[in-house]
Design a protein around this motif. Sequence first.
Motif, PDB file in Angstrom:
ATOM      1  N   ASP A  10       2.469   3.235  -5.868  1.00  0.00           N
ATOM      2  CA  ASP A  10       1.272   4.004  -5.211  1.00  0.00           C
ATOM      3  C   ASP A  10       1.527   5.802  -6.075  1.00  0.00           C
ATOM      4  O   ASP A  10       0.889   6.326  -6.219  1.00  0.00           O
ATOM      5  CB  ASP A  10       0.387   3.507  -4.741  1.00  0.00           C
ATOM      6  N   GLY A  11       2.930   5.382  -6.103  1.00  0.00           N
ATOM      7  CA  GLY A  11       3.423   7.043  -6.108  1.00  0.00           C
ATOM      8  C   GLY A  11       3.023   8.320  -5.166  1.00  0.00           C
ATOM      9  O   GLY A  11       3.382   8.079  -4.854  1.00  0.00           O
ATOM     10  N   MET A  12       3.028   9.406  -5.785  1.00  0.00           N
ATOM     11  CA  MET A  12       2.945  10.559  -4.494  1.00  0.00           C
ATOM     12  C   MET A  12       1.955  10.629  -3.865  1.00  0.00           C
ATOM     13  O   MET A  12       1.752  10.678  -2.550  1.00  0.00           O
ATOM     14  CB  MET A  12       2.639  11.769  -5.845  1.00  0.00           C
ATOM     15  N   ALA A  13       0.412   9.950  -4.651  1.00  0.00           N
ATOM     16  CA  ALA A  13      -0.507   9.757  -3.848  1.00  0.00           C
ATOM     17  C   ALA A  13      -0.545   8.809  -2.706  1.00  0.00           C
ATOM     18  O   ALA A  13      -1.354   8.610  -1.553  1.00  0.00           O
ATOM     19  CB  ALA A  13      -1.501   8.584  -4.571  1.00  0.00           C
ATOM     20  N   GLY A  14       0.177   7.795  -2.312  1.00  0.00           N
ATOM     21  CA  GLY A  14       1.051   7.292  -0.993  1.00  0.00           C
ATOM     22  C   GLY A  14       1.956   7.616  -0.646  1.00  0.00           C
ATOM     23  O   GLY A  14       2.595   6.832   0.744  1.00  0.00           O
ATOM     24  N   ASP A  37       9.341   8.241 -12.847  1.00  0.00           N
ATOM     25  CA  ASP A  37       8.115   8.422 -13.361  1.00  0.00           C
ATOM     26  C   ASP A  37       6.655   7.928 -13.021  1.00  0.00           C
ATOM     27  O   ASP A  37       5.922   8.733 -13.015  1.00  0.00           O
ATOM     28  CB  ASP A  37       7.756   7.191 -15.096  1.00  0.00           C
ATOM     29  N   LEU A  38       6.694   8.253 -11.575  1.00  0.00           N
ATOM     30  CA  LEU A  38       5.730   8.471 -10.426  1.00  0.00           C
ATOM     31  C   LEU A  38       5.564   9.557 -10.294  1.00  0.00           C
ATOM     32  O   LEU A  38       4.204   9.486  -9.987  1.00  0.00           O
ATOM     33  CB  LEU A  38       6.241   7.552  -9.674  1.00  0.00           C
ATOM     34  N   LEU A  39       6.907  10.391 -10.288  1.00  0.00           N
ATOM     35  CA  LEU A  39       5.969  11.980 -10.357  1.00  0.00           C
ATOM     36  C   LEU A  39       4.842  12.435 -10.781  1.00  0.00           C
ATOM     37  O   LEU A  39       5.255  11.797 -12.025  1.00  0.00           O
ATOM     38  CB  LEU A  39       7.904  12.585  -9.436  1.00  0.00           C
TER      39      LEU A  39
END
Length: 401
Positions: A10-14, A37-39
């Motif tokens: 879930d990337g940065m949101a998690g 790439d999740l940043l």
Amino acid sequence: MITVVGIGADGMAGLVPASSAELRRATVIYGARRQLDLLDDSVTAQRREWGRPFLDGLHAIRDVEGDVHVVASGDPMLHGVGASLIRECGADRVTVLPHVSSVTLACARMGWSVQDTEVISLMSAGPRTAVRRGGQAIVLCRNGSEPAELAAVLADAGLGDSQMAVLEQLGGPAERRQVGTAQSWASAPPDGVDDLNVVAVRYLPDERLLSILPDDAFAHDGQLTKQSMRAVTLTALAPRPGELLWDIGAGSGSIAIEWCRSGLNCAAVAFERDEQRRSRIAANAARFGSNVDVRGAAPEAFADAELTESGVTGVQVPSAIFIGGGLTTPGLLDACLQRLPGGGRLVANTVTAESEAVILQYYSKLGGQLRRFQHYRGESVGGFTGWRPAMPVTQWAVRKP
């Protein structure tokens, strides 16, 4: 200071606030392309992808002066880069901020308690090492093809009824679960499995044994260390977690396999002259998911381990050596003792007078423990029962100073 931040699908949101703040203050961030790439755009640091080989990336981070950040998948201390960096750089230089692991998420989705679930990583091993004769496990896969490969391995091992679920993109918006059995997936693999996946397996039938295995658990041609002798031999070898055994004259591979079953991450190298027996050893090891490397005749197949770009070649130094055959081979015992490190154990079993003479000669020079075992089995004698003796076994056990 090296700061390792775990991140989910879930990337940065998690991320928790502390992890987000670390990434936003970073100047250089290392990681795999998928995690980088999740940043999002709030992270302004220079992003550097891991190089190949992986060890070069660890060395690059180790040699950086000042602060450096690493982004990793889930919990970096669970089969992840966190433990590798601590080994390489020292615990005083590394801070780890873990995310929820894929194992915890998978167990939550399956309704399994984490403490009752084995964790198996295929990151540096093949699917055959995930074979178990019962229980449940979360298997960490390298890519989308390994769930089907694992299903085929389980089906070939007689575990076709095992229940399997492949869990993709856990915790992210594209999370998906596909379920089946090992047998069904062996013939019709699940479709389009994402490379970011784990497999939950409930192994069926459940045939777990914590004791020494019965003789009929192994395919063999008569060259087999019988169950009772395997028990006393394993006692003499005294395996410890993570140790490597050399099994010389391995026959069916029963000692090597029992060694691997005895402790966490125990592995073995089986040396066997006969080609058919080598194939049989490999099949027996696959049945139990044992990490057994099958080699040719000893001492010809002995070779010093050498680290290359493609991995380790040769045979790594053992913690213990078992000799079940070939004691009269010229130079064999000397070659074994030469390669055994200080503190290593050597155990030799024999049933012939010629091999016993060799053992007695070395015992007189090196000491150790000398034992003879005589076993009897109750068998029918007409309408009664009598004792039939097995061949007596002489055993020499010694620890190298």
